[in-house]
Design a protein around this motif. Structure first.
Motif: not given
Length: 116
Positions: A19-33
């Motif tokens: 998140l240092a150079d991006q405002t929004i980051v997509c992540v996934r936790f146990e098939a949940i976006d």
């Protein structure tokens, strides 16, 4: 996953550096976006799909403490998830988040219960 005395099941989900150079980051936790959103010095975790029409909020933008949907320009308050006035939508689901040891952690129990 770490259980803390104050409750919750915290899981490291992303290096803080992403998140240092991006405002929004997509992540996934146990098939949940999820999205991690940086606004100033704060980091927020929320659902990725807009509650109004399921648009991908990762294509949105952040301004004045709000996450704007790329499809219909409604916005959601990052502090409490409230939708902008006039939109027939529920609030944006947000999840407890913290930073520790160079990682971003989310409360896994909160994410799982919201997805159920």
């Amino acid at each position: 996953m770490t259980t803390t005395p104050e409750g919750g099941e915290w899981v490291a989900i992303c290096p803080l550096q992403r998140l240092a150079d991006q405002t929004i980051v997509c992540v996934r936790f146990e098939a949940i976006d999820l999205l991690l959103v940086r606004h100033g010095d704060r980091i927020f975790a929320c659902e990725r799909a807009c509650p109004h029409e399921q648009a991908d909020l990762s294509w949105g933008r952040v301004a004045d403490g709000r996450l704007f949907c790329p499809r219909h320009l409604a916005s959601f308050d990052l502090q409490n998830g409230d939708v902008s006035v006039g939109w027939p939508s529920r609030s944006l689901r947000r999840y407890p988040v913290r930073t520790k040891d160079g990682q971003i952690w989310v409360d896994a129990a909160a994410v799982k219960s919201a997805a159920a």
